[in-house]
Design an enzyme around this catalytic site. Sequence first.
Site, PDB file in Angstrom:
ATOM      1  N   SER A   5       0.855  -1.193   0.000  1.00  0.00           N
ATOM      2  CA  SER A   5       0.000   0.000   0.000  1.00  0.00           C
ATOM      3  C   SER A   5       0.885   1.235   0.000  1.00  0.00           C
ATOM      4  O   SER A   5       2.024   1.193   0.453  1.00  0.00           O
ATOM      5  CB  SER A   5      -0.941  -0.012   1.213  1.00  0.00           C
ATOM      6  OG  SER A   5      -0.241  -0.323   2.397  1.00  0.00           O
ATOM      7  N   GLU A   7       1.002   5.445   0.856  1.00  0.00           N
ATOM      8  CA  GLU A   7       0.349   6.547   1.572  1.00  0.00           C
ATOM      9  C   GLU A   7       0.694   7.879   0.904  1.00  0.00           C
ATOM     10  O   GLU A   7       1.848   8.131   0.563  1.00  0.00           O
ATOM     11  CB  GLU A   7       0.822   6.552   3.035  1.00  0.00           C
ATOM     12  CG  GLU A   7       0.173   7.640   3.855  1.00  0.00           C
ATOM     13  CD  GLU A   7       0.500   7.518   5.334  1.00  0.00           C
ATOM     14  OE1 GLU A   7       0.349   6.405   5.903  1.00  0.00           O
ATOM     15  OE2 GLU A   7       0.899   8.533   5.924  1.00  0.00           O
ATOM     16  N   ASP A  99      -2.961  14.604  16.410  1.00  0.00           N
ATOM     17  CA  ASP A  99      -2.331  15.444  17.437  1.00  0.00           C
ATOM     18  C   ASP A  99      -3.062  16.775  17.462  1.00  0.00           C
ATOM     19  O   ASP A  99      -3.475  17.279  16.417  1.00  0.00           O
ATOM     20  CB  ASP A  99      -0.849  15.639  17.114  1.00  0.00           C
ATOM     21  CG  ASP A  99      -0.104  14.315  17.199  1.00  0.00           C
ATOM     22  OD1 ASP A  99      -0.111  13.709  18.285  1.00  0.00           O
ATOM     23  OD2 ASP A  99       0.446  13.873  16.173  1.00  0.00           O
ATOM     24  N   PHE A 206      11.632  14.961  10.880  1.00  0.00           N
ATOM     25  CA  PHE A 206      10.433  14.115  11.060  1.00  0.00           C
ATOM     26  C   PHE A 206      10.644  13.127  12.209  1.00  0.00           C
ATOM     27  O   PHE A 206       9.794  12.926  13.043  1.00  0.00           O
ATOM     28  CB  PHE A 206      10.260  13.233   9.822  1.00  0.00           C
ATOM     29  CG  PHE A 206       9.330  13.751   8.775  1.00  0.00           C
ATOM     30  CD1 PHE A 206       8.885  15.054   8.776  1.00  0.00           C
ATOM     31  CD2 PHE A 206       8.912  12.897   7.755  1.00  0.00           C
ATOM     32  CE1 PHE A 206       8.043  15.503   7.784  1.00  0.00           C
ATOM     33  CE2 PHE A 206       8.077  13.335   6.763  1.00  0.00           C
ATOM     34  CZ  PHE A 206       7.643  14.640   6.773  1.00  0.00           C
ATOM     35  N   HIS A 256       3.817  -0.975   3.799  1.00  0.00           N
ATOM     36  CA  HIS A 256       3.027   0.257   3.588  1.00  0.00           C
ATOM     37  C   HIS A 256       4.046   1.389   3.418  1.00  0.00           C
ATOM     38  O   HIS A 256       4.793   1.696   4.345  1.00  0.00           O
ATOM     39  CB  HIS A 256       2.134   0.503   4.808  1.00  0.00           C
ATOM     40  CG  HIS A 256       1.338   1.766   4.748  1.00  0.00           C
ATOM     41  ND1 HIS A 256       0.131   1.869   4.084  1.00  0.00           N
ATOM     42  CD2 HIS A 256       1.567   3.004   5.266  1.00  0.00           C
ATOM     43  CE1 HIS A 256      -0.353   3.097   4.209  1.00  0.00           C
ATOM     44  NE2 HIS A 256       0.514   3.813   4.909  1.00  0.00           N
TER      45      HIS A 256
HETATM   46  P1  FAD Z   1      -3.646   6.453  20.237  1.00  0.00           P
HETATM   47  O1  FAD Z   1      -3.661   5.020  19.869  1.00  0.00           O
HETATM   48  O2  FAD Z   1      -4.865   7.042  20.845  1.00  0.00           O
HETATM   49  O3  FAD Z   1      -2.404   6.655  21.226  1.00  0.00           O
HETATM   50  C1  FAD Z   1      -1.896   7.957  21.505  1.00  0.00           C
HETATM   51  C2  FAD Z   1      -1.105   7.930  22.805  1.00  0.00           C
HETATM   52  O4  FAD Z   1      -2.001   7.785  23.916  1.00  0.00           O
HETATM   53  C3  FAD Z   1      -0.106   6.772  22.939  1.00  0.00           C
HETATM   54  O5  FAD Z   1       1.006   7.252  23.656  1.00  0.00           O
HETATM   55  C4  FAD Z   1      -0.874   5.737  23.758  1.00  0.00           C
HETATM   56  O6  FAD Z   1       0.006   4.893  24.498  1.00  0.00           O
HETATM   57  C5  FAD Z   1      -1.689   6.626  24.674  1.00  0.00           C
HETATM   58  N1  FAD Z   1      -2.982   6.064  25.089  1.00  0.00           N
HETATM   59  C6  FAD Z   1      -3.884   5.412  24.312  1.00  0.00           C
HETATM   60  N2  FAD Z   1      -4.956   5.064  25.043  1.00  0.00           N
HETATM   61  C7  FAD Z   1      -4.752   5.513  26.315  1.00  0.00           C
HETATM   62  C8  FAD Z   1      -5.497   5.478  27.518  1.00  0.00           C
HETATM   63  N3  FAD Z   1      -6.704   4.899  27.572  1.00  0.00           N
HETATM   64  N4  FAD Z   1      -4.961   6.048  28.628  1.00  0.00           N
HETATM   65  C9  FAD Z   1      -3.737   6.646  28.589  1.00  0.00           C
HETATM   66  N5  FAD Z   1      -2.969   6.711  27.481  1.00  0.00           N
HETATM   67  C10 FAD Z   1      -3.480   6.158  26.341  1.00  0.00           C
HETATM   68  N6  FAD Z   1      -1.710  11.850  12.216  1.00  0.00           N
HETATM   69  C11 FAD Z   1      -2.581  12.699  11.599  1.00  0.00           C
HETATM   70  O7  FAD Z   1      -2.881  13.774  12.139  1.00  0.00           O
HETATM   71  N7  FAD Z   1      -3.134  12.400  10.381  1.00  0.00           N
HETATM   72  C12 FAD Z   1      -2.856  11.230   9.746  1.00  0.00           C
HETATM   73  O8  FAD Z   1      -3.369  10.990   8.655  1.00  0.00           O
HETATM   74  C13 FAD Z   1      -1.956  10.293  10.361  1.00  0.00           C
HETATM   75  N8  FAD Z   1      -1.674   9.114   9.794  1.00  0.00           N
HETATM   76  C14 FAD Z   1      -0.873   8.201  10.471  1.00  0.00           C
HETATM   77  C15 FAD Z   1      -0.680   6.929   9.911  1.00  0.00           C
HETATM   78  C16 FAD Z   1       0.097   5.982  10.563  1.00  0.00           C
HETATM   79  C17 FAD Z   1       0.259   4.613   9.946  1.00  0.00           C
HETATM   80  C18 FAD Z   1       0.732   6.320  11.794  1.00  0.00           C
HETATM   81  C19 FAD Z   1       1.612   5.318  12.494  1.00  0.00           C
HETATM   82  C20 FAD Z   1       0.543   7.575  12.354  1.00  0.00           C
HETATM   83  C21 FAD Z   1      -0.271   8.528  11.716  1.00  0.00           C
HETATM   84  N9  FAD Z   1      -0.526   9.786  12.260  1.00  0.00           N
HETATM   85  C22 FAD Z   1      -1.389  10.667  11.621  1.00  0.00           C
HETATM   86  C23 FAD Z   1       0.107  10.188  13.515  1.00  0.00           C
HETATM   87  C24 FAD Z   1      -0.763   9.903  14.748  1.00  0.00           C
HETATM   88  O9  FAD Z   1      -1.964  10.634  14.675  1.00  0.00           O
HETATM   89  C25 FAD Z   1       0.049  10.307  15.985  1.00  0.00           C
HETATM   90  O10 FAD Z   1       1.127   9.425  16.160  1.00  0.00           O
HETATM   91  C26 FAD Z   1      -0.758  10.474  17.259  1.00  0.00           C
HETATM   92  O11 FAD Z   1       0.087  11.107  18.224  1.00  0.00           O
HETATM   93  C27 FAD Z   1      -1.228   9.157  17.879  1.00  0.00           C
HETATM   94  O12 FAD Z   1      -2.252   8.615  17.160  1.00  0.00           O
HETATM   95  P2  FAD Z   1      -2.790   7.129  17.508  1.00  0.00           P
HETATM   96  O13 FAD Z   1      -3.938   6.876  16.640  1.00  0.00           O
HETATM   97  O14 FAD Z   1      -1.670   6.169  17.507  1.00  0.00           O
HETATM   98  O15 FAD Z   1      -3.279   7.401  19.027  1.00  0.00           O
END
Ligand code: FAD
Length: 274
Positions: A5, A7, A99, A206, A256
């Site tokens: 895939s 991105e 974020d 980055f 990916h």
């Molecule tokens: P989560 O899974 O919610 O985790 C975030 C943090 O919170 C982690 O440190 C986790 O350990 C902690 N956490 C989770 N649940 C809990 C809880 N219940 N209590 C306490 N702590 C908790 N960003 C964008 O803005 N747009 C994009 O399109 C984008 N695409 C991405 C694609 C990929 C493949 C990846 C790997 C990252 C991408 N990101 C993108 C970045 C991502 O949004 C950031 O890394 C963000 O900081 C975390 O997102 P997450 O979905 O992993 O969050």
Amino acid sequence: MPSISFEFFPPKTEEQRAQLDRTTALLKPHAPDYVSVTFGAGGSTLSYTGETVARLHREHGLEVAPHLSCMGGTRQEIAALLDGYRAAGYRRLVALRGDLPSGMASPGDFRYAAELVRFIRAHSGDHFHVEVAAYPEIHPQAEDALADLKHFKAKVEAGADGAITQYFFNPDAYFRFVDDARRLGVAVPIVPGIMPIANFGQLKRFSDACGAEIPRWIAKRMQAHGDDAEAIRELGADVVAQLCRRLLDGGAPGLHFYTLNRARPTLAILDRLH
Ligand code: FAD
């Protein structure tokens, strides 16, 4: 056959759109399972993600996966996006927390990606194949490695079908993460995210921001090439192709690519793999 895939990020100008069209045309012969398009938090690029996936789907005939990040969004906004994507015939999503943009006070209705995945399942049932993010080198805000892994598991239990990792250059970090996830009972495919190295300065910035480690041996070799962009691209392609080979040989279910909307660095890796 490993999955593949690509991105992309949503282009905002005509020139960037034309570049993405060229990139897509060059990458399409590699028959990606899908292409994904990132989502910028804070509203301004919201429409660009939709517009970009629509173009990739309609004009290039590709299976698309819009990224959906919940930070700053309300339930109603996310529901409207889900309904729109469903009506357009898309079957995949990448669900993220995102974020909080600087200057934005409210995180919105969702705090973590697991809550978003749960909402997607409640709202759209099993319509979408949902990928979530995974961090072999630990998310920078996690309390510790085990807590991060448990939070990852929570996203899968909330209904994710698979995961894509943050990029990394140390394959052991990936294998260890997958082993640990399996021990915790996480069975979904975990596809490594691959960052081609084209511009080393940009990659360093980055990587500092997202917590990805650039091994010293790679950094030193890159620095030795100074401003020689061609030599940096060649070395980058060799190093990342070798990483991909080790990942696939070790059982990774696919690759990916974070293309940054450029074809050449990704093609250089794919050429070496074939
Ligand atoms: P989560 O899974 O919610 O985790 C975030 C943090 O919170 C982690 O440190 C986790 O350990 C902690 N956490 C989770 N649940 C809990 C809880 N219940 N209590 C306490 N702590 C908790 N960003 C964008 O803005 N747009 C994009 O399109 C984008 N695409 C991405 C694609 C990929 C493949 C990846 C790997 C990252 C991408 N990101 C993108 C970045 C991502 O949004 C950031 O890394 C963000 O900081 C975390 O997102 P997450 O979905 O992993 O969050």
